[in-house]
Structures are given as C-alpha cells and as structure tokens.
Design a protein around this motif. Structure first.
Motif, PDB file in Angstrom:
ATOM      1  N   ALA A  17      22.138 -14.817  17.176  1.00 55.05           N
ATOM      2  CA  ALA A  17      21.828 -15.295  18.518  1.00 55.05           C
ATOM      3  C   ALA A  17      20.760 -16.375  18.461  1.00 55.05           C
ATOM      4  O   ALA A  17      19.772 -16.260  17.725  1.00 55.05           O
ATOM      5  N   GLY A  18      20.966 -17.426  19.236  1.00 50.24           N
ATOM      6  CA  GLY A  18      19.982 -18.486  19.355  1.00 50.24           C
ATOM      7  C   GLY A  18      19.674 -18.736  20.812  1.00 50.24           C
ATOM      8  O   GLY A  18      19.898 -17.870  21.667  1.00 50.24           O
ATOM      9  N   VAL A  19      19.159 -19.918  21.126  1.00 52.90           N
ATOM     10  CA  VAL A  19      18.862 -20.270  22.515  1.00 52.90           C
ATOM     11  C   VAL A  19      19.978 -21.145  23.054  1.00 52.90           C
ATOM     12  O   VAL A  19      20.708 -21.793  22.280  1.00 52.90           O
ATOM     13  N   PRO A  20      20.163 -21.184  24.364  1.00 51.93           N
ATOM     14  CA  PRO A  20      21.200 -22.044  24.938  1.00 51.93           C
ATOM     15  C   PRO A  20      21.015 -23.499  24.507  1.00 51.93           C
ATOM     16  O   PRO A  20      19.904 -23.982  24.350  1.00 51.93           O
ATOM     17  N   LEU A  21      22.112 -24.157  24.281  1.00 53.19           N
ATOM     18  CA  LEU A  21      22.202 -25.575  23.933  1.00 53.19           C
ATOM     19  C   LEU A  21      21.794 -25.884  22.491  1.00 53.19           C
ATOM     20  O   LEU A  21      22.458 -26.657  21.807  1.00 53.19           O
ATOM     21  N   LEU A  22      20.719 -25.298  21.985  1.00 56.26           N
ATOM     22  CA  LEU A  22      20.215 -25.673  20.664  1.00 56.26           C
ATOM     23  C   LEU A  22      20.435 -24.611  19.599  1.00 56.26           C
ATOM     24  O   LEU A  22      20.129 -24.835  18.426  1.00 56.26           O
ATOM     25  N   ASP A  27      14.289 -22.017  15.187  1.00 60.41           N
ATOM     26  CA  ASP A  27      14.009 -20.964  14.218  1.00 60.41           C
ATOM     27  C   ASP A  27      14.154 -21.482  12.794  1.00 60.41           C
ATOM     28  O   ASP A  27      13.341 -21.171  11.916  1.00 60.41           O
ATOM     29  N   LEU A  28      15.194 -22.268  12.547  1.00 57.92           N
ATOM     30  CA  LEU A  28      15.408 -22.812  11.207  1.00 57.92           C
ATOM     31  C   LEU A  28      14.323 -23.806  10.838  1.00 57.92           C
ATOM     32  O   LEU A  28      13.876 -23.857   9.685  1.00 57.92           O
ATOM     33  N   ILE A  33      13.865 -19.527   5.793  1.00 55.41           N
ATOM     34  CA  ILE A  33      14.160 -18.364   4.963  1.00 55.41           C
ATOM     35  C   ILE A  33      13.958 -17.066   5.750  1.00 55.41           C
ATOM     36  O   ILE A  33      14.684 -16.089   5.539  1.00 55.41           O
ATOM     37  N   GLY A  34      13.002 -17.053   6.662  1.00 60.93           N
ATOM     38  CA  GLY A  34      12.844 -15.895   7.533  1.00 60.93           C
ATOM     39  C   GLY A  34      14.028 -15.720   8.462  1.00 60.93           C
ATOM     40  O   GLY A  34      14.454 -14.590   8.758  1.00 60.93           O
ATOM     41  N   THR A  35      14.589 -16.840   8.935  1.00 63.87           N
ATOM     42  CA  THR A  35      15.768 -16.781   9.798  1.00 63.87           C
ATOM     43  C   THR A  35      16.975 -16.246   9.043  1.00 63.87           C
ATOM     44  O   THR A  35      17.734 -15.422   9.567  1.00 63.87           O
ATOM     45  N   TYR A  36      17.152 -16.676   7.796  1.00 67.24           N
ATOM     46  CA  TYR A  36      18.262 -16.157   6.997  1.00 67.24           C
ATOM     47  C   TYR A  36      18.087 -14.663   6.722  1.00 67.24           C
ATOM     48  O   TYR A  36      19.055 -13.890   6.758  1.00 67.24           O
ATOM     49  N   LEU A  37      16.858 -14.248   6.460  1.00 73.05           N
ATOM     50  CA  LEU A  37      16.606 -12.829   6.220  1.00 73.05           C
ATOM     51  C   LEU A  37      16.921 -12.010   7.475  1.00 73.05           C
ATOM     52  O   LEU A  37      17.555 -10.945   7.396  1.00 73.05           O
ATOM     53  N   VAL A  47      27.315 -14.344   7.816  1.00 68.03           N
ATOM     54  CA  VAL A  47      26.801 -14.593   9.157  1.00 68.03           C
ATOM     55  C   VAL A  47      26.891 -16.085   9.455  1.00 68.03           C
ATOM     56  O   VAL A  47      26.662 -16.927   8.575  1.00 68.03           O
ATOM     57  N   ARG A  48      27.205 -16.387  10.691  1.00 66.77           N
ATOM     58  CA  ARG A  48      27.282 -17.777  11.136  1.00 66.77           C
ATOM     59  C   ARG A  48      26.032 -18.103  11.941  1.00 66.77           C
ATOM     60  O   ARG A  48      25.619 -17.340  12.803  1.00 66.77           O
ATOM     61  N   ILE A  49      25.419 -19.252  11.652  1.00 69.60           N
ATOM     62  CA  ILE A  49      24.246 -19.716  12.390  1.00 69.60           C
ATOM     63  C   ILE A  49      24.541 -21.120  12.897  1.00 69.60           C
ATOM     64  O   ILE A  49      24.943 -21.995  12.112  1.00 69.60           O
ATOM     65  N   THR A  50      24.369 -21.347  14.185  1.00 70.84           N
ATOM     66  CA  THR A  50      24.560 -22.691  14.733  1.00 70.84           C
ATOM     67  C   THR A  50      23.218 -23.276  15.125  1.00 70.84           C
ATOM     68  O   THR A  50      22.290 -22.555  15.516  1.00 70.84           O
ATOM     69  N   ALA A  51      23.111 -24.605  15.001  1.00 73.58           N
ATOM     70  CA  ALA A  51      21.847 -25.273  15.297  1.00 73.58           C
ATOM     71  C   ALA A  51      22.121 -26.704  15.746  1.00 73.58           C
ATOM     72  O   ALA A  51      22.963 -27.395  15.171  1.00 73.58           O
TER      73      ALA A  51
END
Length: 484
Positions: A17-22, A27-28, A33-37, A47-51
């Motif tokens: 989960a991230g914030v709307p739009l971004l 976080d990245l 590395i904390g975000t990946y953990l 896991v999929r991460i969008t940014a």
C-alpha cells in the motif's frame, strides 16, 4: 512503466500500500531497504511496489526468497537482464566493464579477465594488502576514536589501487576519493528518477558530474598510456608480454606479487583471447579499471567497517576471533594460506556481510514472463532482489537481527538454501572478485584485531542503499593498543 490494473489482478501479486497518486515513492526515497523489508513482512516473498505519478509510474516486482533469488540470478538468469535505468546510468558514468556489459560483450570481457582472477593469482596480492593494512594501523594510537567508514574506505581504495597500478597509487587515490562520490550520487539520483534532463544540458548537477568524470578518466587514461608505452619499450617494441604467444593464460601468468609489470593493469593490457587473439583497446581498459576501482574498494570497505563495528559491540566474539588470530599467526604477517586457517574470523566476516551486505539491492529487467513462487512476473517488469531482506528472512535465520558468527559454521551453512546468503550475487554474473574481497578482508581484520582492541562508540549506524550500502551516520570505535 504504466500500471495495468487488470494485469495486476491476473498476476495475483500482492501490492504494498502506498499513497494516492504517488504510491510508495516517498517511502522508497526515504528508506528503500526498510520499505522492501516491510513489503516482505507484510505480503510475503513476491510483492509489487508502485512509485511515481500517473504516466511516469514505475512498478517494481520484488523477489525476497532464496529460491526466487536463485531463479533470477542462476537457474533462469537468461530471463533477467541488466537493462534497467540504474545500470544504464552506471554504464554512462563508469563505462561498460564487467559489472554492466551484457551478452557477447560480457562473455568476451569475462574470457579476457578470468585468468587474472584465479585463486593463485589473487593470492599473490596478499602482501600488498598486508602492507597497506600495516600503514593504516600504524597511523592509529592508543585511545584514539577511529571513524571506521572513512578509514576502511581509504584502506580498501589504496589496496585496490596498488594492485591495479603498482607504483602509481598516489596519482589515483586522491582523484578517486574526490570524484567517485560525486559521480556515484549523480548516477543514483538519475537512475531512480522517473524522468531526467539530458546529460548534455549545462545544469549544475550535469556540470559537476562531467567535471568529475573528466578528471577521473584523465588520470586513468594517462596511466594506461604510460603503462602501454613502458611495457612496449620493455619488450623491445614487439608488442609487450602479449606478443609472446600462448593466449590469455600466458599473458595473465600465474606469478605473484605486484612488482613492475605484474600489477593488474599491465596484465589487463597484455591479456589476449587464446582463440581469437582479441585484446582490450585503451577505452575498454579504462572501463575495466573504473569498474574494478568502484566494485573493488567500496564493497570491501563496507564489509570491513561493519565487521569491526559489530565486534566493537560484541566483546566476547571479538576476544574469540583474536584468540584464533594469535594462535594461528603469532607475530608473523598473514598470508593467503591463512584464509583457511582462520575459520572463526571468516565466520565473523560472513555474518557482518549478512547483516550489512555491500550490495543491499540488486536490479534486473525481465525479458520473458517467469513464474516465481506461484506468481507470474510479466515480461518487461523491473525486478528487485534484496539481499538486505533475504539475509533477514525468518525462514532461514533465527532472530535475524542478532549478530552470531556461528550461523556460518560449516554444518549451519550446509543446512540453508544456497541463496539465503548472496552478498556477491550469483549465477553466471557472480562477482569475479569475491575471492579477492574475502582474502583482503580476512588479512586486514586479522592484523587490526591483533594490534588493537575495538570498543564501539556509536551503538547503531543508520544506513541507506546507494550504488553500495552506505552509512548515514558515524561508525566510530575507540581503539586500544594491545601488547605484541
């Protein structure tokens, strides 16, 4: 890469989960590395991460299991290439050497370079490492507070420069020390930005980076030209050591030491492919030198600094390592054969590299759809492996944040999956210099621990992921001289 929500649903890959739009952009940027953990702890091993904003949004497919890392780096490595924006920026700045080249060009470079990294050849550099370590610890005094990150960076840089250039160390160390951080920061910023201005535009950042690259390239080109002229003259104008036949193995030799004509640059200049007679031209030589300087000092310096800092926080393990060193070495200078005679010190180093891997994040781009752990990674996806996370995976490591060198006792290592620990990467693109890194680190640690006791001043050291792992705060130890 634009987000296709229907494709995401079909893939069945959970998304952080991230914030709307971004998405997870901030976080990245703040703590990748904390975000990946967090992603692994929350959603598992794929896991999929969008940014990024719509239209410029990136999708990262993160693979955290040892089995997944083995697929990406080894078993199905042909499906995953170094085609992402980060590697493109490194190529533009540091040249197309072994770290960044691909396909036939990579295989060609590897054939030329491999004979220079045999165990026997690398073992011959032990004396140079010991000499530089002696110089470093000779500058310390009883009760001094030593900033380990800076000290180990300087030691590792001097050692690799001496091995590369022989007597030309001083001409390069100051330039590299000054220019590398500027170029590395520039690469990192551009590699992770959703959009960049052309490098040719005269922005302040572009001009600073261009000036640093010009200075760095200039000193390397000068040394290469001087070395080729010297080696040609020494051979009577007949083309140097490489003209004496026998292919790359003849050029590389199996001699030892770093005497004139035996430094790594001379061997690279003399290397020939045994079948084709192919050799590096001057630009290619510079590319290899730059990559060796980059990969050969920052990674080893990181491992040394954190090994010493961890021992400074754990006096029992420090005493155990020192007892082994004194029993094996006495008062003599360590040599290459001692690597196998210092198993506990090697375990200390491996545990430090588990907790603080010099390459905390590894990127690839999928060129074919691939199933990993029951999830389908689509073709064209940017794939992230994170040794920082896998090295803390609770399936492989009990109480993963605890410093425990006994994790690397032979029986414990044998019980874990091969890619539960992969600080040197793996598969066909595994680091060619891993034996040199281990040799240099064990010799340096042995000499430092025999001469000084280390007491950590800073209990925790914040870190972030740059081109390599970097400390964001001081890693200081007080050193106390020990009786010979």
């Amino acid at each position: 890469m634009a987000v296709d929500t229907q494709a995401v649903a079909a893939e069945g890959i959970p998304e952080l989960a991230g914030v709307p739009l971004l998405g997870s952009l901030f976080d990245l940027k703040k703590d990748s590395i904390g975000t990946y953990l967090k992603a692994q702890r929350t959603h598992g091993d794929v896991v999929r991460i969008t940014a990024g904003p719509p239209g410029l949004r990136a999708a990262l497919y993160c693979v955290f299991s040892a089995e997944g890392a083995q697929q990406v780096l080894a078993a199905q490595s042909a499906n995953f290439r170094k085609d992402n924006p980060f590697y493109e920026e490194v190529r533009e700045s540091f040249g197309n050497g072994l770290l960044t080249s691909q396909d036939e060009e990579y295989l060609r470079q590897r054939r030329l370079v491999q004979p220079l990294f045999t165990r026997k050849r690398v073992d011959g550099y032990a004396g140079a490492v010991a000499a530089e370590t002696g110089t470093t610890i000779g500058g310390w005094h009883d009760g001094a507070v030593v900033e380990l990150t800076d000290e180990m960076m300087r030691l590792a840089l001097r050692a690799v420069a001496r091995i590369l250039f022989g007597t030309d160390v001083e001409a390069t160390v100051d330039v590299v020390d000054r220019c590398f951080p500027v170029i590395a920061e520039y690469c990192l910023r551009r590699g992770y930005s959703p959009a960049n201005l052309p490098r040719t535009w005269p922005t302040p950042a572009n001009r600073r980076a261009a000036a640093a690259m010009d200075e760095l390239y200039g000193v390397c080109d000068r040394i290469i030209a001087e070395r080729r002229g010297r080696d040609t003259a020494a051979s009577g104008g007949g083309g140097g050591a490489a003209s004496e036949g026998g292919g790359a193995n003849t050029a590389a030799g199996e001699g030892t030491g770093t005497g004139e004509g035996e430094d790594l640059l001379s061997l690279l200049a003399a290397a020939r492919d045994g079948d084709s007679g192919d050799a590096f031209d001057s630009t290619e030589l510079r590319d290899q030198v730059l990559i060796f300087l980059l990969a050969g000092h920052e990674t080893t310096a990181t491992s040394l600094a954190f090994a010493l800092h961890l021992l400074g926080r754990h006096p029992e393990q420090q005493d155990r390592a020192r007892e082994e060193i004194r029993r094996v070495l006495g008062d003599r200078t360590p040599e290459a054969a001692d690597l196998d005679r210092l198993p506990y010190l090697t375990q200390v180093l491996k545990e430090a590299m588990r907790l603080y891997p010099a390459a905390p994040v590894i990127g690839r781009r999928a060129v074919a759809a691939t199933d990993i752990a029951g999830r389908r990674i689509p073709a064209g996806a940017d794939v992230i492996l994170a040794p920082w996370v896998t090295h803390r995976h609770p399936d492989y490591w009990t109480d993963p944040e605890r410093f425990d060198p006994d994790r690397f006792a032979p029986e414990a290592e044998a019980a874990r999956p091969r890619y539960a620990w992969f600080p040197f990467g793996g598969g066909p693109r595994a680091c060619i210099g891993q034996h040199f890194s281990m040799l240099e680190s064990v010799i340096a640690l042995a000499m430092m621990l025999r001469a000084y006791e280390f007491e950590a001043v800073d209990t925790e050291v914040p870190v972030s992921a740059g081109i390599t792992l970097r400390a964001e705060g001081p890693a200081r130890c007080r050193v106390r001289a020990l009786a010979p």
